[in-house]
Design an enzyme around this catalytic site. Structure first.
Site, PDB file in Angstrom:
ATOM      1  CB  ALA A  37      -0.978  -0.018   1.168  1.00 10.87           C
ATOM      2  CG  ASP A 258      -3.155   2.173  -1.159  1.00  6.63           C
ATOM      3  OD1 ASP A 258      -3.362   2.585  -0.007  1.00  6.63           O
ATOM      4  OD2 ASP A 258      -3.128   0.961  -1.441  1.00  6.63           O
TER       5      ASP A 258
END
Ligand code: ADP
Length: 310
Positions: A37, A258
Site C-alpha cells: 500500500a 491508495d
C-alpha cells in the site's frame, strides 16, 4: 513545499489468473507486480508530478529491484529504501473468490519489509519532507510505529502536514493499536477512511456516519470518506462535497484507495483543479488494470480518463 513521504512495506504481488478458493493446488499465476500500500501510494503521487519518497526495506533480490526500479522510474525518491543483507523482499499471493472476496498468502513479517528502521537516509528524507502520509497498518508493527512516532512530530514541527489512511480492520484492533490510531488522528490534517474506519478513527464504533464525522471534525479539518464503487465524500467544517464514482469494469480492486488518496493529496498540495474528482478518477482507473499499481495514471492519463466520461 518538500516531498510527500510515507513509511512501509514494499512488496511484490503474484495473483491467480482465475477465481477460486485458496492456493492448495497448482494454479496459473500472473506477476510479480510491484505492490505494498505505501509503495502504491508513493507511485501515484510521483506519477502525478508530486515530489514523493518512501522509507522502506527490500531484499537484495529481483523482487526488490522490480519495485524500487519502478518507483524510481515513476520519479519517486527511493534513497531511503534500505536493502536487507539477509532477508528477502516481502511477497503476497492473492486469489479472487467468485464472490469478489480475496484469499491471501503473505510472507511479510519475516521479510525485508519487517526491517524498516530510521537509517541516516530515512532521517534525511524526513528532514526534507513537507508532508507525511501514515498508513494505519503501521500501528500493528511495533518497530515501525516507533519510527513513525518520531517522524510525525519532526515533520509537524517544521510546518509540514500529516494525513492518515486508517487501513485497519475492526477485528484486528487491540487497545494498543486503538491508542496509536487516536494519537495520529489528533495530529492529522487530512483523514482518508473507508467504510467502518470512519467510526474506528472517531473512537465511536457504533456511531452513525454523521455522528462520527461530527466528532472527527473537532480534531481533523479535512476528511475524505471513500465509498468504493459508490464514490466518495469530502467533509470539512464548512460543509460536504459528494463525488460519484466513475463507471468502470473492475478488474483488480487492490490499490484503489491508495491511488485515490495519493491523487487527492497531491492535487491539494500542488493546487490542481477539483482534487476530489481527480482522486475518484485515480481510484477508478486503477481498478481497471491487473496489478496493484499498474493503473496509476499521470495527470494527462487522468484528465483523459475524466474527459472520456463527462
Ligand atoms: P479502499 O481501497 O481504501 O477501501 P475504495 O475501495 O473506497 O478504497 O476506493 C477508493 C476510491 O476509488 C473510491 O472512493 C472510488 O472513488 C474509487 N473506486 C474504487 N472502486 C471503484 C469502482 N469499482 N468503480 C469506480 N470507482 C471506484
Amino acid at each position: 513545499l518538500g516531498p510527500t513521504i510515507t513509511f512501509g512495506e514494499i512488496l511484490v504481488e503474484i495473483m491467480a489468473t482465475l477465481p477460486g478458493h485458496g492456493f492448495t493446488e497448482a494454479l496459473d499465476l500472473r506477476g510479480p507486480f510491484p505492490s505494498g500500500a505505501p509503495a502504491i501510494f508513493i507511485s501515484q503521487c510521483a506519477r502525478l508530478g508530486g515530489q514523493a519518497g518512501i522509507v522502506g526495506c527490500v531484499g537484495d533480490d529481483d523482487f526488490g529491484r522490480l519495485n524500487t526500479d519502478r518507483l524510481r522510474a515513476d520519479g519517486a525518491d527511493v534513497s531511503a529504501v534500505a536493502i536487507s543483507p539477509d532477508l528477502p523482499t516481502g511477497t503476497a499471493f492473492v486469489r479472487y473468490r467468485p464472490d469478489g472476496g480475496r484469499d491471501f498468502v503473505f510472507n511479510i513479517a519475516k521479510s525485508a519489509a519487517g526491517q524498516i528502521a530510521m537509517t541516516p537516509e530515512a532521517r534525511a528524507l524526513v528532514a526534507r519532507a513537507g508532508h507525511l502520509h501514515v498508513m494505519g497498518s503501521a500501528f500493528a508493527i511495533p518497530h515501525l510505529w516507533a519510527v513513525l512516532a518520531k517522524a510525525i512530530p519532526a515533520v509537524k514541527s517544521r510546518g509540514g502536514s500529516v494525513s492518515l489512511d486508517p487501513n485497519l480492520r475492526k477485528e484486528l484492533m487491540t487497545p494498543e493499536t486503538s491508542a496509536r490510531l487516536a494519537q495520529v488522528v489528533a495530529q492529522c490534517d487530512l483523514l482518508l477512511p473507508s467504510g467502518p474506519e470512519l467510526q474506528l478513527a472517531a473512537g465511536l464504533p457504533d456511531a452513525t456516519e454523521a455522528e462520527a464525522v461530527a466528532a472527527l471534525l473537532q480534531k481533523v479539518p479535512e476528511i475524505v470518506l471513500k465509498r468504493g464503487d459508490q464514490g466518495a465524500t469530502l467533509f470539512t467544517r464548512e460543509g460536504r462535497l459528494d463525488q460519484a464514482a466513475f463507471a468502470v469494469t473492475e478488474i483488480d480492486p487492490t490499490g484503489a484507495g491508495d491511488c485515490f488518496g495519493a491523487a487527492y493529496l497531491t492535487a491539494r498540495r500542488l493546487g490542481l483543479a477539483e482534487p476530489l474528482r481527480l482522486a475518484a478518477a485515480a481510484g477508478a482507473r486503477n481498478v481497471t488494470v491487473l496489478g496493484p499499481m499498474e493503473g496509476a495514471g499521470t495527470l494527462q492519463d487522468l484528465n483523459q480518463f475524466i474527459a472520456a466520461r463527462i
